[in-house]
Each structure stands twice: as structure tokens, then as C-alpha cells.
Design a protein around this motif. Structure first.
Motif, PDB file in Angstrom:
ATOM      1  N   SER A  43     -72.612 -30.642  50.487  1.00 20.36           N
ATOM      2  CA  SER A  43     -73.503 -31.710  50.954  1.00 20.36           C
ATOM      3  C   SER A  43     -72.740 -32.876  51.546  1.00 20.36           C
ATOM      4  N   ASN A  44     -73.471 -33.765  52.186  1.00 20.41           N
ATOM      5  CA  ASN A  44     -72.876 -34.973  52.749  1.00 20.41           C
ATOM      6  C   ASN A  44     -73.704 -36.186  52.332  1.00 20.41           C
ATOM      7  N   MET A  45     -73.088 -37.326  52.395  1.00 23.12           N
ATOM      8  CA  MET A  45     -73.815 -38.569  52.118  1.00 23.12           C
ATOM      9  C   MET A  45     -74.994 -38.670  53.081  1.00 23.12           C
ATOM     10  N   GLY A  46     -76.146 -39.049  52.557  1.00 19.53           N
ATOM     11  CA  GLY A  46     -77.317 -39.171  53.396  1.00 19.53           C
ATOM     12  C   GLY A  46     -78.150 -37.906  53.490  1.00 19.53           C
ATOM     13  N   MET A  47     -77.698 -36.814  52.850  1.00 18.04           N
ATOM     14  CA  MET A  47     -78.467 -35.569  52.878  1.00 18.04           C
ATOM     15  C   MET A  47     -79.867 -35.809  52.320  1.00 18.04           C
ATOM     16  N   THR A  48     -80.862 -35.197  52.953  1.00 18.65           N
ATOM     17  CA  THR A  48     -82.253 -35.357  52.531  1.00 18.65           C
ATOM     18  C   THR A  48     -82.575 -34.467  51.336  1.00 18.65           C
ATOM     19  N   VAL A  49     -83.227 -35.047  50.330  1.00 14.10           N
ATOM     20  CA  VAL A  49     -83.707 -34.317  49.154  1.00 14.10           C
ATOM     21  C   VAL A  49     -85.177 -34.670  48.959  1.00 14.10           C
ATOM     22  N   VAL A  50     -86.032 -33.662  48.936  1.00 16.43           N
ATOM     23  CA  VAL A  50     -87.462 -33.879  48.711  1.00 16.43           C
ATOM     24  C   VAL A  50     -87.831 -33.327  47.340  1.00 16.43           C
ATOM     25  N   MET A  79     -78.083 -29.867  56.299  1.00 16.50           N
ATOM     26  CA  MET A  79     -78.513 -29.339  54.998  1.00 16.50           C
ATOM     27  C   MET A  79     -79.625 -30.219  54.440  1.00 16.50           C
ATOM     28  N   ALA A  80     -80.540 -29.594  53.701  1.00 18.50           N
ATOM     29  CA  ALA A  80     -81.604 -30.325  53.017  1.00 18.50           C
ATOM     30  C   ALA A  80     -81.950 -29.570  51.741  1.00 18.50           C
ATOM     31  N   VAL A  81     -82.473 -30.293  50.751  1.00 18.84           N
ATOM     32  CA  VAL A  81     -82.812 -29.700  49.455  1.00 18.84           C
ATOM     33  C   VAL A  81     -84.262 -30.028  49.120  1.00 18.84           C
ATOM     34  N   VAL A  82     -84.989 -29.032  48.626  1.00 19.13           N
ATOM     35  CA  VAL A  82     -86.348 -29.244  48.128  1.00 19.13           C
ATOM     36  C   VAL A  82     -86.356 -28.890  46.644  1.00 19.13           C
ATOM     37  N   VAL A  83     -86.784 -29.828  45.807  1.00 14.75           N
ATOM     38  CA  VAL A  83     -86.886 -29.608  44.364  1.00 14.75           C
ATOM     39  C   VAL A  83     -88.367 -29.486  44.007  1.00 14.75           C
ATOM     40  N   PRO A 133     -89.407 -26.108  54.811  1.00 12.12           N
ATOM     41  CA  PRO A 133     -90.722 -26.727  55.009  1.00 12.12           C
ATOM     42  C   PRO A 133     -90.636 -28.186  55.426  1.00 12.12           C
ATOM     43  N   ILE A 134     -89.406 -28.699  55.612  1.00  7.22           N
ATOM     44  CA  ILE A 134     -89.247 -30.121  55.926  1.00  7.22           C
ATOM     45  C   ILE A 134     -88.325 -30.338  57.116  1.00  7.22           C
ATOM     46  N   ASP A 135     -88.490 -31.480  57.745  1.00  3.45           N
ATOM     47  CA  ASP A 135     -87.544 -31.933  58.759  1.00  3.45           C
ATOM     48  C   ASP A 135     -86.300 -32.416  58.011  1.00  3.45           C
ATOM     49  N   PRO A 136     -85.107 -31.887  58.321  1.00  5.90           N
ATOM     50  CA  PRO A 136     -83.916 -32.235  57.537  1.00  5.90           C
ATOM     51  C   PRO A 136     -83.487 -33.692  57.680  1.00  5.90           C
ATOM     52  N   THR A 137     -83.973 -34.366  58.696  1.00  3.96           N
ATOM     53  CA  THR A 137     -83.594 -35.759  58.918  1.00  3.96           C
ATOM     54  C   THR A 137     -84.549 -36.733  58.240  1.00  3.96           C
ATOM     55  N   THR A 138     -85.851 -36.470  58.376  1.00  4.31           N
ATOM     56  CA  THR A 138     -86.841 -37.408  57.849  1.00  4.31           C
ATOM     57  C   THR A 138     -87.417 -36.987  56.501  1.00  4.31           C
TER      58      THR A 138
END
Length: 348
Positions: free
Chosen positions: A158-165, A58-62, A184-189
Motif C-alpha cells: 500500500s501507499n500513503m493516501g490509499m483509499t479504504v472503504v 490499490m484500494a481496500v473494501v472492508v 465496486p469503488i473508484d480507487p481515488t474517491t
């Protein structure tokens, strides 16, 4: 029985303390229908299309510019919401963050113990995602305010370490400021991704080495006439498709591969005999579809190159999600926002 003035005063103070400790509820209590475009959401409204932690990262873009947040699971948009970010003098910082701490019942240590339910900390100096006021414009002291019900769902998913841009116009690519159906993003980086279009005359592209393992998700765009395959949050393939129905199904739907499906062995795929059965997911606004099988005649409305199917089918497992949308998802067409979590055939 008569009570002394001191007793009554004590009771009143107790009631006042309890009232001040009450946690407000912000925003809509239920999800808007799945076909609701992000651009049409009113302050406090949101869409949650459903989720499965086993479906991929999972990843979040704000988007500070839009005052909206977009949640992706395995590369596919599965939820979106209105937000309220930092006001002038308390701007929400932009950049790539990860969830450092989660606290369901958090209260501010700075602002008079103000309730910050479902807090997910982005920085150690006070910036976080949490439920809060949603007036339709930036009004927080730097945090990202979410509707209460949405914040609760995101906290659980969500989990600890989830990416938020966090992105803003003028300092980030358009794909981050105005996100669409595909992540639009790599969920890890958290780095923005740029996947090239199919060259003219090329029917499909398959690059399994980009993500050698992980769950699969599939997205269809009727408008772009493209099918996209994601694995572990990364695009591994796409193909042009055609629709052979004059009246293809429209709207947003989601399907999942039924239990019991046995994928074929790579390199020895009988495409006709290896197609999985798809079962509808009851997304908001289409709850009555839950559990219904996708009719074969609707599956056959979409024509996909057999050579591409032969690459994908060995990776499909029970639980693989198929999503479709009427909207454009290709980079050059993503000016208008997209609703995702849909399972119908696209075009092009």
C-alpha cells in the motif's frame, strides 16, 4: 557462583518484560490457494494472489457484515482475508477513509502498549488496519484486525493516501457489503461505481476517455461470457466473448504480457499479427505454473470481436495482467463470492 536474591529478582523481571514485549503472530502463516472462495475462509485465513505496485492504484473494501476485507489492484480483486472489527460499544466506523500514517512496529498509546504490527491509520482518533486477534467475530476496540502475514503484505504493497472503504449492511450498497471480482469503488474517491450492462444485441463497449492513461488490466468471466478492461482502476471497456472449446480450462490462473512485446499503433492494427505472448504467474496453489507460456490453442479457445481487440491492443504493454474466473462478476449475479486473479476464457 551464588547470586543474591536481588539479582535473581532482576533477571526474572527482565525476562517478564521481554515476554510482555513479544509480538504475537495471528492467523495463518501462508496464503490459502487462489481458488479459495472468500465465503469459505476460516478465521485467520487469507488469500494473496500476488501484486505489483506498477500495476495501478490499490484500494481496500472492508465488509463489517461479512468480517472480511477485499484488496483491489487496478480494479481487480487480488487478495481477500478474514478480519475482526469493533465489538459492541467500540464499533468500527463506516465510510471512506485514506491511509494517514504507516507504522510497522506500532504499539497502542491507550491499551497498555499493546502491539499493533503493520499499522495503517485510518483516523487520528485511533482507528487503523493492523495485525491482531481473529476469533471469527467483532472483538476489537474499533480497529480492523488482519492476519499477521496478510497485514505485512498489505503494509508493503500500500501507499500513503490509499483509499479504504468500510461498509455495513443497511447503510451501504450490496456491492460494497458483498464485494466481488471487480472493484465496486473508484480507487481515488472511494465512491461506489455503477457501470451499465451491455444492452441486448450490443457486442462491446469502449470508453477510453474514462481513464486516458495508466496501466491496463483484463478480466475474463467464463460464466458471464464477458471480458472486462480496466485502466488505472477504472473500467474502460467490456465485450461479449464465446468459447469454442467443449472443455475450457477451469479454475483460477493469472498471466502477464511477456517482456519484448511491442504494441501496434492505434488506428493501424493487424489483429492477427499483434497478439501478445502471455506468461503464467505462479499464484498460490499453482506455483508450478510460474513462467509457463499460455499455449496458443488455449488462447484460441476464446473468441473476441476483432474490432474490440483493435481498440485494446495499442494499450497493452509488457506487464499487463490477464485475470480469469469461473465465477459470475456481473452485478446481478454477484450474490456468491468470487475468486480472482485468473487467466482463462469466460463465457457469454
Amino acid at each position: 557462583m551464588r547470586r543474591s536474591a536481588g539479582v535473581w529478582l532482576g533477571l526474572l523481571l527482565c525476562i517478564a518484560v521481554q515476554a510482555s514485549a513479544a509480538v504475537p503472530f495471528w492467523g495463518a502463516k501462508q496464503s490459502s490457494p487462489i481458488d479459495t472462495s472468500p465465503a469459505t475462509l476460516k478465521p485467520g485465513e487469507w488469500v494473496w494472489g500476488g501484486d505489483d505496485k506498477n500495476a495501478g492504484p490499490m484500494a481496500v473494501v472492508v465488509s463489517l457484515t461479512e468480517q472480511r476485507a477485499y484488496v483491489y489492484r487496478n480494479g481487480i480483486l487480488m487478495a481477500w482475508t478474514t478480519v475482526s472489527t469493533g465489538k459492541a460499544g467500540h464499533e468500527t466506523p463506516t465510510g471512506v477513509f485514506t491511509i494517514l500514517q504507516k507504522d510497522k512496529d506500532h504499539r497502542s498509546s491507550i491499551y497498555n502498549s499493546a502491539p499493533m504490527p503493520y499499522q495503517q491509520r485510518l483516523t487520528w482518533d485511533g482507528v487503523a488496519l493492523h495485525a491482531g486477534g481473529l476469533p471469527g467475530y467483532p472483538e476489537s476496540h474499533g480497529c480492523v484486525h488482519l492476519p499477521s502475514a496478510f497485514a505485512e503484505k498489505l503494509f508493503g504493497a500500500s501507499n500513503m493516501g490509499m483509499t479504504v472503504v468500510v461498509a455495513e449492511e443497511g447503510s451501504a450498497p450490496v456491492s460494497l457489503v458483498h464485494p466481488g471480482a471487480l472493484s465496486p469503488i473508484d480507487p481515488t474517491t472511494g465512491k461506489d461505481v455503477d457501470i451499465p450492462l451491455l444492452e441486448d444485441g450490443r457486442a462491446w463497449r469502449w470508453e477510453p476517455g474514462r481513464a486516458p492513461e495508466g496501466p491496463l488490466s483484463i478480466v475474463l468471466s467464463r460464466s458471464d461470457r464477458i471480458l472486462f478492461v480496466y485502466r488505472n482502476g477504472t473500467e474502460v471497456g467490456r465485450t461479449r466473448i464465446t468459447l469454442n472449446s467443449p472443455t475450457p480450462r477451469t479454475g483460477t490462473h493469472a498471466y502477464i504480457v511477456a517482456a519484448g512485446y511491442v504494441p501496434p499503433v492505434a488506428g493501424n492494427v493487424d489483429v492477427a499479427a499483434s497478439m501478445p505472448s502471455w506468461i503464467a504467474i505462479g499464484v498460490p496453489g499453482r506455483e508450478d505454473e510460474a513462467g509457463a507460456a499460455l499455449p496458443a490453442d488455449e488462447v484460441n479457445q476464446v473468441v473476441i470481436p476483432d474490432a474490440f481487440k483493435a481498440q485494446v491492443l495499442p494499450l497493452v504493454q509488457p506487464g499487463t495482467v490477464l485475470v480469469a474466473t469461473d465465477a459470475h462478476v456481473l452485478p446481478q449475479t454477484t450474490g456468491v463470492h468470487v475468486q480472482v486473479i485468473d487467466s482463462d476464457p469466460p463465457e457469454r
